[in-house]
Design a protein around this motif. Structure first.
Motif, short mmCIF file in Angstrom:
data_model
loop_
_atom_site.label_atom_id
_atom_site.label_comp_id
_atom_site.label_asym_id
_atom_site.label_seq_id
_atom_site.Cartn_x
_atom_site.Cartn_y
_atom_site.Cartn_z
N UNK A 1 10.27 -2.88 -16.13
CA UNK A 1 9.84 -4.27 -15.94
C UNK A 1 9.39 -4.53 -14.51
N UNK A 2 9.85 -3.70 -13.57
CA UNK A 2 9.47 -3.85 -12.17
C UNK A 2 8.30 -2.94 -11.79
N UNK A 3 7.74 -2.22 -12.77
CA UNK A 3 6.59 -1.36 -12.50
C UNK A 3 6.94 -0.06 -11.81
N UNK A 4 8.18 0.39 -11.93
CA UNK A 4 8.65 1.61 -11.27
C UNK A 4 8.36 2.82 -12.15
N UNK A 5 7.84 3.88 -11.57
CA UNK A 5 7.55 5.13 -12.28
C UNK A 5 8.87 5.86 -12.53
N UNK B 1 6.59 2.89 -6.40
CA UNK B 1 7.81 3.69 -6.32
C UNK B 1 7.93 4.69 -7.46
N UNK B 2 8.28 5.92 -7.10
CA UNK B 2 8.67 6.93 -8.07
C UNK B 2 10.18 7.11 -7.95
N UNK B 3 10.89 6.85 -9.04
CA UNK B 3 12.35 7.01 -9.05
C UNK B 3 12.71 8.42 -9.52
N UNK B 4 13.68 9.02 -8.84
CA UNK B 4 14.15 10.35 -9.22
C UNK B 4 15.67 10.31 -9.29
N UNK C 1 0.82 -1.22 0.00
CA UNK C 1 0.00 0.00 0.00
C UNK C 1 0.86 1.27 0.00
N UNK C 2 2.15 1.12 0.24
CA UNK C 2 3.02 2.29 0.40
C UNK C 2 3.34 2.95 -0.93
N UNK C 3 3.43 4.28 -0.89
CA UNK C 3 3.87 5.07 -2.03
C UNK C 3 5.13 5.84 -1.61
N UNK C 4 6.21 5.59 -2.33
CA UNK C 4 7.51 6.13 -1.92
C UNK C 4 8.20 6.80 -3.10
N UNK C 5 8.85 7.92 -2.83
CA UNK C 5 9.67 8.60 -3.83
C UNK C 5 11.12 8.45 -3.40
N UNK C 6 11.94 7.89 -4.29
CA UNK C 6 13.35 7.65 -3.97
C UNK C 6 14.22 8.51 -4.87
N UNK C 7 15.01 9.40 -4.24
CA UNK C 7 15.95 10.24 -4.96
C UNK C 7 17.34 9.65 -4.77
N UNK C 8 18.03 9.34 -5.87
CA UNK C 8 19.32 8.70 -5.65
C UNK C 8 20.27 8.79 -6.83
N UNK C 9 21.51 8.39 -6.55
CA UNK C 9 22.53 8.26 -7.58
C UNK C 9 22.31 6.93 -8.28
N UNK C 10 21.69 6.98 -9.44
CA UNK C 10 21.31 5.77 -10.16
C UNK C 10 22.55 5.15 -10.81
N UNK C 11 22.80 3.90 -10.47
CA UNK C 11 24.01 3.20 -10.90
C UNK C 11 23.64 1.87 -11.53
N UNK C 12 24.42 1.45 -12.51
CA UNK C 12 24.27 0.10 -13.07
C UNK C 12 25.47 -0.73 -12.63
#
Length: 340
Positions: free
Chosen positions: A105-109, A84-87, A27-38
């Motif tokens: 593929x994981x349903x992430x915004x 999840x909203x990714x920023x 049920x949680x809605x979360x916004x994650x701000x981060x250094x996106x790395x592969x």
């Protein structure tokens, strides 16, 4: 693993609630701000020593690409069922596209994931090799990133996106690996949310006023400026970090020694490690702690209960090699095993 009797009693008393919180993760809605790395893992068999130089020649067998850094934090939330909203920022390159595809593929915004044409996607490539009938071992790691800050316009766009969407989420998480995404503008926007969780490798004071920080032991030592070698040092560090950050809570993760929670109200609680014997790789475990802990808080858990859930989740991922995630089903099973 046998737990302290008093802690076992606490855990047993809280068990029904912990299972309830796990049911609420979706049920949680979360916004994650981060250094996106592969994170890339290239493996192969060692064939011989090169004639050109005294180095190994490896015949490539496979390549695995998984979210790393702040992207791993994002992915952990999704695997635990959250919305999840990714920023963050990715480069105009193949690695950035891979991150987008993994997230999709994981349903992430990914509306908050912007392309930085001037800087590459942060990529960490680990090259490993093995001989016949031998274990695979890492030989070298190649990092691809820029030390230049993102363009001011991109910083403003990230900050604006956070401001526009923070009222639609239950929590904001800052996953700062020091790669430049979380500038002063972006950080200020993230800290406007009342439930901001910070996981940063350095400069904790930049996030002053956040609800909770989750430094590991080396990060805590760096922040306070002294070694944490005794229980007295640990207590002192917890109080110093609360003063430094003006946070409501500090959770210091200490590997096989467990984790210790410090509250602004004066509380200090130790949570033992739930798995000391089957630890293969701690890579990304901190991201797992933050994800499960944050989702616990959004479900209504106390900070202590949320920290227990984070500890449970971490005890699962350290059993796996490389950057890993877990699920609520696995956490429930781990909790049940502890109670038996």
């Amino acid at each position: 693993m046998a737990l302290d009797r008093s802690f076992t009693k606490q855990l047993t008393a809280a068990a029904d609630q912990l299972f309830h919180y796990l049911e609420q993760f979706s049920q949680a809605k979360v916004l994650v701000v981060g250094d996106l790395t592969l994170d890339e893992f290239l493996t192969g068999q060692v064939e011989r020593i090169s004639r050109e130089a005294p180095v190994l020649i490896i015949r490539h067998e496979n390549t695995r690409q998984v979210p790393g850094g702040g992207a791993n934090a994002v992915y952990n939330f999704a695997q635990l069922g959250a919305q999840v909203k990714a920023v963050g920022l990715i480069g105009k390159d193949e690695q950035g596209q891979v991150i987008r595809e993994i997230f999709a593929s994981a349903g992430i915004d990914t509306q908050g994931v912007l392309v930085d044409a001037q800087r590459p996607t942060v990529t960490k490539t680990r090259i490993s090799g093995h001989a016949r009938q031998s274990v695979t071992q890492q030989i070298v790691r190649v990092d691809r990133k820029s030390d230049e800050p993102p363009d001011l316009e991109l910083q403003l766009q990230l900050a604006q996106y956070i401001q526009q969407h923070q009222d639609t989420v239950d929590a904001v998480v800052c996953s700062d690996y020091g790669d430049g995404t979380l500038t002063q503008l972006v950080t200020a926007a993230a800290l406007q949310h009342p439930c901001t969780i910070v996981d940063t490798q350095k400069e904790l004071n930049r996030y002053r006023g956040a609800l909770l920080f989750t430094p590991n032991l080396p990060e805590a030592e760096q922040a306070v400026g002294y070694a944490i070698a005794t229980p007295q040092d640990l207590s002192r560090a917890g109080r110093d970090l609360l003063d430094l950050t003006e946070a409501q809570n500090i959770l210091i993760t200490r590997g096989e020694a467990g984790m210790t929670l410090f509250e602004q109200s004066g509380g200090e609680f130790h949570i033992p490690a739930f798995n000391r014997t089957d630890v293969f790789d701690v890579t990304g475990a901190g991201d797992t702690v933050v994800a499960a802990l944050t989702l616990g808080l959004t479900a209504g858990a106390s900070v202590w209960e949320a920290a227990v859930l984070g500890n449970l989740a971490a005890s699962i991922v350290v059993r796996q090699f490389g950057t890993a995630t877990t699920t609520t089903s696995e956490i429930k099973l781990a909790l049940q095993n502890l109670l038996n």
